[in-house]
Each structure stands twice: as C-alpha cells, then as structure tokens.
Design an enzyme around this catalytic site. Structure first.
Site, PDB file in Angstrom:
ATOM      1  N   SER A  44     -11.287 -27.334 -45.725  1.00 33.85           N
ATOM      2  CA  SER A  44     -12.264 -26.791 -46.438  1.00 33.85           C
ATOM      3  C   SER A  44     -11.860 -25.429 -47.031  1.00 33.85           C
ATOM      4  O   SER A  44     -12.673 -24.931 -47.841  1.00 33.85           O
ATOM      5  CB  SER A  44     -13.507 -26.483 -45.505  1.00 33.85           C
ATOM      6  OG  SER A  44     -14.374 -27.864 -45.255  1.00 33.85           O
ATOM      7  N   THR A  45     -10.450 -25.103 -46.943  1.00 31.24           N
ATOM      8  CA  THR A  45     -10.152 -23.574 -47.817  1.00 31.24           C
ATOM      9  C   THR A  45      -9.845 -23.946 -48.986  1.00 31.24           C
ATOM     10  O   THR A  45      -9.408 -22.875 -49.594  1.00 31.24           O
ATOM     11  CB  THR A  45      -9.105 -22.952 -46.944  1.00 31.24           C
ATOM     12  OG1 THR A  45      -8.097 -23.602 -46.747  1.00 31.24           O
ATOM     13  CG2 THR A  45     -10.035 -22.855 -45.389  1.00 31.24           C
ATOM     14  N   ASN A  55     -12.464 -36.419 -48.290  1.00 32.07           N
ATOM     15  CA  ASN A  55     -14.061 -36.482 -48.567  1.00 32.07           C
ATOM     16  C   ASN A  55     -14.576 -37.742 -48.208  1.00 32.07           C
ATOM     17  O   ASN A  55     -13.907 -38.742 -47.699  1.00 32.07           O
ATOM     18  CB  ASN A  55     -14.327 -36.159 -50.270  1.00 32.07           C
ATOM     19  CG  ASN A  55     -13.636 -37.354 -51.084  1.00 32.07           C
ATOM     20  OD1 ASN A  55     -14.057 -38.549 -50.734  1.00 32.07           O
ATOM     21  ND2 ASN A  55     -12.699 -36.925 -51.793  1.00 32.07           N
ATOM     22  N   VAL A  81     -10.427 -26.777 -52.216  1.00 28.44           N
ATOM     23  CA  VAL A  81     -11.694 -27.114 -53.255  1.00 28.44           C
ATOM     24  C   VAL A  81     -13.042 -26.973 -52.552  1.00 28.44           C
ATOM     25  O   VAL A  81     -13.979 -26.592 -53.419  1.00 28.44           O
ATOM     26  CB  VAL A  81     -11.368 -28.839 -53.406  1.00 28.44           C
ATOM     27  CG1 VAL A  81     -12.700 -29.329 -54.263  1.00 28.44           C
ATOM     28  CG2 VAL A  81     -10.157 -29.034 -54.300  1.00 28.44           C
ATOM     29  N   TYR A  82     -13.132 -26.839 -51.356  1.00 32.75           N
ATOM     30  CA  TYR A  82     -14.445 -26.904 -50.533  1.00 32.75           C
ATOM     31  C   TYR A  82     -14.840 -25.385 -50.290  1.00 32.75           C
ATOM     32  O   TYR A  82     -15.818 -25.064 -49.871  1.00 32.75           O
ATOM     33  CB  TYR A  82     -14.373 -27.620 -49.488  1.00 32.75           C
ATOM     34  CG  TYR A  82     -14.772 -29.077 -49.636  1.00 32.75           C
ATOM     35  CD1 TYR A  82     -15.117 -29.603 -50.797  1.00 32.75           C
ATOM     36  CD2 TYR A  82     -14.877 -30.005 -48.630  1.00 32.75           C
ATOM     37  CE1 TYR A  82     -15.201 -30.908 -51.056  1.00 32.75           C
ATOM     38  CE2 TYR A  82     -15.226 -31.307 -48.614  1.00 32.75           C
ATOM     39  CZ  TYR A  82     -15.216 -31.821 -49.809  1.00 32.75           C
ATOM     40  OH  TYR A  82     -15.565 -33.346 -50.064  1.00 32.75           O
ATOM     41  N   ASP A 111      -5.408 -34.317 -49.906  1.00 31.88           N
ATOM     42  CA  ASP A 111      -5.918 -35.611 -49.889  1.00 31.88           C
ATOM     43  C   ASP A 111      -4.990 -36.252 -50.953  1.00 31.88           C
ATOM     44  O   ASP A 111      -4.410 -37.411 -50.899  1.00 31.88           O
ATOM     45  CB  ASP A 111      -7.413 -35.696 -50.256  1.00 31.88           C
ATOM     46  CG  ASP A 111      -7.963 -37.019 -50.065  1.00 31.88           C
ATOM     47  OD1 ASP A 111      -7.408 -37.849 -49.151  1.00 31.88           O
ATOM     48  OD2 ASP A 111      -9.108 -37.143 -50.238  1.00 31.88           O
ATOM     49  N   GLY A 124      -5.829 -32.010 -54.066  1.00 28.47           N
ATOM     50  CA  GLY A 124      -5.252 -31.156 -52.819  1.00 28.47           C
ATOM     51  C   GLY A 124      -4.513 -31.870 -51.696  1.00 28.47           C
ATOM     52  O   GLY A 124      -3.715 -32.546 -52.208  1.00 28.47           O
ATOM     53  N   ASP A 139       4.550 -27.753 -46.537  1.00 27.06           N
ATOM     54  CA  ASP A 139       3.688 -28.920 -47.253  1.00 27.06           C
ATOM     55  C   ASP A 139       3.366 -29.987 -46.095  1.00 27.06           C
ATOM     56  O   ASP A 139       4.398 -30.395 -45.432  1.00 27.06           O
ATOM     57  CB  ASP A 139       4.577 -29.563 -48.332  1.00 27.06           C
ATOM     58  CG  ASP A 139       3.870 -30.747 -48.936  1.00 27.06           C
ATOM     59  OD1 ASP A 139       2.868 -31.405 -48.442  1.00 27.06           O
ATOM     60  OD2 ASP A 139       4.438 -31.009 -50.026  1.00 27.06           O
TER      61      ASP A 139
HETATM   62  N1  AR6 Z   1       0.095 -28.814 -47.639  1.00 25.35           N
HETATM   63  C1  AR6 Z   1      -0.433 -28.164 -47.056  1.00 25.35           C
HETATM   64  N2  AR6 Z   1      -1.722 -27.312 -47.509  1.00 25.35           N
HETATM   65  C2  AR6 Z   1      -2.106 -27.651 -48.658  1.00 25.35           C
HETATM   66  C3  AR6 Z   1      -1.396 -28.654 -49.578  1.00 25.35           C
HETATM   67  C4  AR6 Z   1      -0.166 -29.249 -48.977  1.00 25.35           C
HETATM   68  N3  AR6 Z   1       0.256 -30.358 -49.681  1.00 25.35           N
HETATM   69  N4  AR6 Z   1      -2.176 -28.977 -50.516  1.00 25.35           N
HETATM   70  C5  AR6 Z   1      -3.028 -27.871 -50.420  1.00 25.35           C
HETATM   71  N5  AR6 Z   1      -2.968 -27.121 -49.434  1.00 25.35           N
HETATM   72  P1  AR6 Z   1      -7.874 -28.987 -50.033  1.00 25.35           P
HETATM   73  P2  AR6 Z   1     -10.650 -28.966 -48.932  1.00 25.35           P
HETATM   74  C6  AR6 Z   1      -4.061 -26.184 -48.800  1.00 25.35           C
HETATM   75  O1  AR6 Z   1      -8.554 -28.578 -51.448  1.00 25.35           O
HETATM   76  O2  AR6 Z   1     -11.088 -27.432 -49.126  1.00 25.35           O
HETATM   77  C7  AR6 Z   1      -9.800 -32.912 -51.961  1.00 25.35           C
HETATM   78  O3  AR6 Z   1     -10.217 -33.257 -53.478  1.00 25.35           O
HETATM   79  C8  AR6 Z   1      -4.895 -25.521 -49.870  1.00 25.35           C
HETATM   80  O4  AR6 Z   1      -4.362 -24.476 -50.358  1.00 25.35           O
HETATM   81  O5  AR6 Z   1      -7.059 -29.883 -50.099  1.00 25.35           O
HETATM   82  O6  AR6 Z   1     -11.080 -29.421 -47.541  1.00 25.35           O
HETATM   83  C9  AR6 Z   1     -10.693 -33.916 -51.156  1.00 25.35           C
HETATM   84  O7  AR6 Z   1     -10.765 -35.312 -51.615  1.00 25.35           O
HETATM   85  C10 AR6 Z   1      -6.073 -25.018 -48.876  1.00 25.35           C
HETATM   86  O8  AR6 Z   1      -5.733 -23.881 -48.141  1.00 25.35           O
HETATM   87  O9  AR6 Z   1      -8.954 -29.434 -49.065  1.00 25.35           O
HETATM   88  C11 AR6 Z   1     -12.005 -33.197 -51.028  1.00 25.35           C
HETATM   89  O10 AR6 Z   1     -12.753 -33.859 -52.203  1.00 25.35           O
HETATM   90  C12 AR6 Z   1      -6.192 -26.117 -47.910  1.00 25.35           C
HETATM   91  O11 AR6 Z   1      -4.949 -26.901 -47.912  1.00 25.35           O
HETATM   92  C13 AR6 Z   1     -11.686 -31.722 -51.097  1.00 25.35           C
HETATM   93  O12 AR6 Z   1     -10.382 -31.761 -51.859  1.00 25.35           O
HETATM   94  C14 AR6 Z   1      -7.298 -27.334 -48.074  1.00 25.35           C
HETATM   95  O13 AR6 Z   1      -7.508 -27.647 -49.493  1.00 25.35           O
HETATM   96  C15 AR6 Z   1     -11.672 -31.158 -49.713  1.00 25.35           C
HETATM   97  O14 AR6 Z   1     -11.603 -29.757 -50.184  1.00 25.35           O
END
Ligand code: AR6
Length: 177
Positions: free
Chosen positions: A126-127, A28, A129-130, A38, A36, A14
């Site tokens: 980006s991997t 974002n 939600v994006y 964020d 996620g 984490d």
């Molecule tokens: N620790 C490590 N990796 C994580 C964690 C964590 N606690 N939580 C998720 N992941 P994302 P994005 C992984 O969606 O795609 C947000 O709403 C997850 O499995 O966090 O850049 C922002 O506000 C994935 O592989 O980021 C934006 O609106 C990776 O981290 C949007 O999401 C990134 O997933 C950004 O989307």
C-alpha cells in the site's frame, strides 16, 4: 505448544529478484495486474501467473479478492514456488484502515504457512500507488509480523525499493523490538 514468530530481515532491492518460497504481490482486487510491484511480478514471472489469477476470478473470486485477503498462485519464472497476492487498502485521511493493512500481512502469512513456505518476501504493501505513508506502513508491517505465529515460516524478508523505505523499516524494526 507455543509457536515462534518468523525472523525478520530487511533488504533493499527488487522483489522480483528474490529467492524465496513465497513472494507477496501488492495486487488489486481484480487480480489481473497493474503497475508497481504487481506489474513487475507479472512481467518477470510470465503468463502462468495471470492464467492462475484468471482461474481464481472464474472460481472463487468472481467479484474480486477483497481488501485485506490473500490468495496464492504459481510463481511462474520467478525464483519462488508461489506468489501470494494480497490487496492492500488505499490510504485514507478520513478513515483508519490500519486493520486492513495488518490483515494483508497476517493473511499472507497464513496462506504461506498453509503452503509450507519457510521464507516469505514482502514488499511494503500500500505504500506506492495506494498512498500509505511509508513510516506508518512500515510500522504496521513490522508489528503485524512480530505478532503472527506462522510456522513453518521462519524468515520474513521485507524487500524495499529505495533508501527512504529502507530507513522507514529500519526505524520500525528498532522501535518495535
Ligand atoms: N520491488 C520492491 N518494491 C517495489 C517494487 C519492486 N519491484 N516496485 C515498487 N516497489 P505499489 P500499492 C515499492 O504501488 O501501493 C498496482 O497497480 C513501491 O516503491 O506496487 O499496494 C496494483 O495493481 C512501494 O513502496 O503497491 C494496485 O492497483 C511499494 O513497493 C496498486 O498498484 C508498494 O507499491 C497497489 O498499490
């Protein structure tokens, strides 16, 4: 003088539990939080991070932080000195946005270096939600860090949540070596 690039490490875990000088947030452009990584960073780091983000919106980023750029705030209660917020591109099947994703890693490292950070923890930007495919996201992440001299940063730690992401980074690290 030639600058050396940071050593890369890979851990499954984490991002909010990491001890590092800087932790990168997959934010974002509003800088006001989300899901996620964020959401987890703001929940665990506490309200000081959001207060700094609001101040940045009021001063430098009235229209939001553009995709591919990075900016630092306090890390609040995280085990870090700084959070570096960067905005990844939403994945597209009709347009190549790889350069914007590479820019997230490059710009985050530039900000980290300016802050004097030595250790920087990155999520797989980006991997989630994006929607960026993990294999390609990992390849771009590894390649960009390997191309970016960022002294005094000596360690870049990729912190990934699950086995699939871990395998994608392992492959990227092996292929690009
Ligand atoms: N620790 C490590 N990796 C994580 C964690 C964590 N606690 N939580 C998720 N992941 P994302 P994005 C992984 O969606 O795609 C947000 O709403 C997850 O499995 O966090 O850049 C922002 O506000 C994935 O592989 O980021 C934006 O609106 C990776 O981290 C949007 O999401 C990134 O997933 C950004 O989307």
């Amino acid at each position: 003088m030639t600058q050396s690039t940071p050593a890369i490490t890979l851990v499954r875990g984490d991002i909010t539990e990491q001890h590092a000088d800087a932790v990168v947030n997959a934010a974002n452009s509003s800088l006001l939080g989300g899901g996620g990584v964020d959401g987890a960073i703001h929940r665990k780091g506490g309200p000081e991070i959001l207060a700094d983000c609001r101040a940045l919106r009021a001063s430098r980023y009235g229209k939001g932080l553009p995709t591919g750029q990075a900016v630092a705030t306090t890390a609040g209660r995280l085990h870090a000195a700084h959070v570096i917020h960067t905005v990844g591109p939403v994945h597209s099947t009709t347009e190549d946005r790889s350069e914007l994703l590479a820019s997230c890693y490059r710009e985050s490292l530039r900000v980290a270096a300016e802050l004097g950070a030595r250790t920087v923890a990155f999520p797989a930007i980006s991997t989630g939600v994006y929607g960026w495919p993990l294999d390609d996201g990992a390849r771009i992440a590894v390649r960009t860090v390997r191309e970016t001299a960022a002294e005094p940063v000596t360690e870049v730690r990729f912190v990934v949540f699950d086995e699939t992401a871990y395998a994608a980074f392992e492959t990227a690290l092996a292929a690009d070596a």
